[in-house]
Design an enzyme around this catalytic site. Structure first.
Site, short mmCIF file in Angstrom:
data_model
loop_
_atom_site.label_atom_id
_atom_site.label_comp_id
_atom_site.label_asym_id
_atom_site.label_seq_id
_atom_site.Cartn_x
_atom_site.Cartn_y
_atom_site.Cartn_z
N ASP A 200 37.23 39.04 38.82
CA ASP A 200 38.00 39.04 37.58
C ASP A 200 38.07 40.46 36.99
O ASP A 200 37.07 41.19 36.99
CB ASP A 200 37.31 38.09 36.58
CG ASP A 200 38.19 37.74 35.40
OD1 ASP A 200 39.31 37.26 35.63
OD2 ASP A 200 37.76 37.95 34.25
N GLU A 262 41.00 41.47 41.18
CA GLU A 262 42.12 41.23 40.28
C GLU A 262 42.59 42.57 39.74
O GLU A 262 42.20 43.02 38.67
CB GLU A 262 41.75 40.30 39.12
CG GLU A 262 43.02 39.80 38.41
CD GLU A 262 42.83 39.43 36.94
OE1 GLU A 262 43.80 38.95 36.33
OE2 GLU A 262 41.74 39.65 36.38
C1 GLC Z 1 41.57 37.40 34.09
C2 GLC Z 1 41.78 35.91 34.24
C3 GLC Z 1 42.23 35.36 32.93
C4 GLC Z 1 41.16 35.61 31.91
C5 GLC Z 1 40.82 37.10 31.83
C6 GLC Z 1 39.54 37.32 31.08
O1 GLC Z 1 42.75 38.08 33.84
O2 GLC Z 1 42.68 35.66 35.28
O3 GLC Z 1 42.53 33.99 33.01
O4 GLC Z 1 41.59 35.18 30.65
O5 GLC Z 1 40.62 37.65 33.10
O6 GLC Z 1 38.44 36.89 31.84
#
Ligand code: GLC
Ligand code: CA
Length: 518
Positions: A200, A262
């Site tokens: 994440d 991510e």
């Molecule tokens: C990422 C996740 C999202 C979340 C954010 C904070 O972007 O995909 O759903 O709200 O991180 O953890």
């Protein structure tokens, strides 16, 4: 040399809360997923990514983790996770766990200790700072969910940093206990048999050490004042040492474990996707339906790759963005375009991530405000609708209450109109979105070994994209009218029944795509 399993893999993102509900309480769970793994196997993907299922107050639906070593009772138990994994492996599916290293929940033991007293040593594991005069936050950083990135601690005099919701305090990665703890977490899930991680907000871990204000500059185009985007507050060079360590750990396991960051910005990809760091990050195509824009985006993502044989990880969607069918025009037009886009991206070299429900052509749901739960909605006072609309539970059976997701009202309501999009309806038809995708994924698997990693664009009329990979040609028509192209080979797949090859010409109706094999 055989390719590693992930080189051309297709991953399926499971939004745990909305996939399948085994105990009929209206909330998806791990046993529900286990009971539906054959569906995922039959779809023809190689792996699943499970969104966070850890104990969590669910202020950001699991991305606020209270304990990284357990399962939220709403979703099951560690034994349920073991059973899910064992069944997935029997079905030759890999399983990625979502790791959330940027922040914890405010209910994590560390944060709860940190706020007990001003000299508690756990405070150093987060970012606490004194407010400025007149009760102003310590600096001018903003939260991705709206408002200041700082909140006053519940009792003490200081404020703490949160780039997301106030219930998600950011960890201080400069403190050695933080990287150490996350190595334990990584090992814990790999030892249990997980096949890797989706990481994440992977570029955010280290914040600039001086916590300096972002300078305000005047935008050269609009003349308006805005924050200088060149002034980095995240993405500090120290983050790479963390991923080198995680990669070393992952490399101790067989078969290959994978690390997926991510990270969306292609300009960052070349620094993270490397043989000694992450295996992949996302090339998310989130553009209007325009051939020129899509071609440019595909080229940019491919050029960003550095490692030997590295190709992008294509994706159209995830649990944070508006459903592709809706984005691309909605209704039957949106569905035709979304399917054509999927076929075009699935033909490319690289990996692919499919978000649950996109194989059914589900649309974004316009939920009434009083049902919305996303912190984005709550923290912007409703000025941003948030992401609930793409997180509505899946329709499994036509004619059953809540389209078969659960007998009681699910945590977000399933629209009546989804009855006809239910899995059992689509599974019976080769012309359904599901039918087309199954066919495409099967062909992709069959061809995978024989196709080169690269691709080259073919000449095509404006509004049409075509590329080749050795014997395979893929063409996609972005126009609202049919086109004829010279055909190179026989038709392998068409996104609708009117796609055809006749007398050396490929006919592509409006918003359609085809795969040909010479
Ligand atoms: C990422 C996740 C999202 C979340 C954010 C904070 O972007 O995909 O759903 O709200 O991180 O953890
Ligand atoms: Ca349940």
């Amino acid at each position: 040399m055989p390719q590693p399993w992930w080189r051309s893999a297709v991953f399926y993102e499971i939004y745990v809360r909305s996939f399948a509900d085994a105990n009929d309480d209206g909330i998806g769970d791990l046993p529900g997923i286990t009971s539906r793994l054959e569906y995922i196997r039959d779809l023809g993907v190689d792996a699943v990514w499970l969104t966070p299922f850890y104990p969590s107050p669910q202020k950001d639906h699991g991305y606020d983790v209270a304990d990284y070593f357990d399962v939220n009772p709403e979703y099951g138990t560690l034994e349920d996770f073991d059973r899910l994994l064992a069944r997935a492996h029997e079905l030759r599916l890999k399983v990625l766990v979502d790791i959330v290293p940027n922040h914890t929940s405010d209910q994590h033991e560390w944060f709860k200790a940190a706020v007990t007293s001003p000299d508690n040593p756990f405070r150093e594991r987060y970012h606490f700072a004194d407010p400025r005069p007149a009760g102003m936050p310590p600096n001018n950083w903003t939260s991705s969910f709206g408002g200041a990135a700082w909140s006053p601690e519940p009792k003490g005099p200081q404020w703490y940093l949160h780039l997301f919701a106030p219930e998600q305090p950011d960890l201080n990665w400069w403190h050695p206990a933080v990287p150490e703890e996350f190595e334990r977490i990584v090992k814990f899930w790999l030892d249990r048999g997980a096949d890797g991680f989706r990481i994440d907000v992977a570029a955010a871990l280290f914040k600039r050490r001086d916590l300096a204000d972002r300078p305000l500059i005047t935008d050269r185009v609009t003349g308006a004042a805005r924050f200088d985007s060149a002034f980095g507050i995240i993405d500090q060079p120290q983050v790479h040492a963390v991923y080198r360590r995680w990669r070393q750990i992952a490399n101790l396991y067989q078969p290959d474990r994978v690390l997926v960051g991510e990270i969306f910005d292609p300009r960052r990809h070349s620094r993270y996707i490397l043989p000694d760091q992450l295996h992949m990050a996302f090339a998310l195509i989130h553009l209007p339906w325009d051939a020129t824009l899509w071609k440019r985006s595909i080229d940019t993502s491919r050029r960003a790759m550095r490692g030997p044989g590295a190709e992008p990880t294509w994706t159209l969607a995830n649990h944070d963005v508006v459903r592709p069918v809706t984005r691309l025009g909605g209704g039957s037009t949106g569905r035709a375009r979304a399917l054509a886009a999927l076929l075009m991206l699935l033909g490319l070299p690289g990996q692919f991530f499919l978000y649950q429900g996109d194989e059914l052509g589900l649309e974004e749901v316009d939920l009434p405000d009083d049902l919305r739960q996303d912190p984005v909605f709550l923290h912007t006072g409703g000025s941003q609708k948030g992401r609930d609309g793409c997180r509505v539970p899946l329709p499994w059976h036509r004619g059953r209450p809540n389209a078969g997701f659960s007998t009681v009202a699910p945590w977000l309501p399933v629209p009546m109109a989804w009855d006809r999009l239910a899995v059992d309806v689509q599974a019976g038809s080769g012309e359904s979105m599901l039918g087309h995708l199954r066919k495409a994924l099967a062909e992709r698997k069959r061809l995978a070994g024989g196709l080169p990693q690269g691709m080259r664009w073919r000449p095509a009329p404006a509004g049409v994209l075509a590329y080749s990979r050795d014997r395979m040609t893929v063409a996609c028509n972005f126009l609202d009218r049919a086109v004829l192209l010279p055909a190179d080979g026989r038709l392998l797949l068409g996104s609708n029944p009117l796609v055809g090859v006749k007398r050396g010409a490929l006919r592509l109706p409006a918003n359609s795509a085809a795969w040909l094999l010479a």
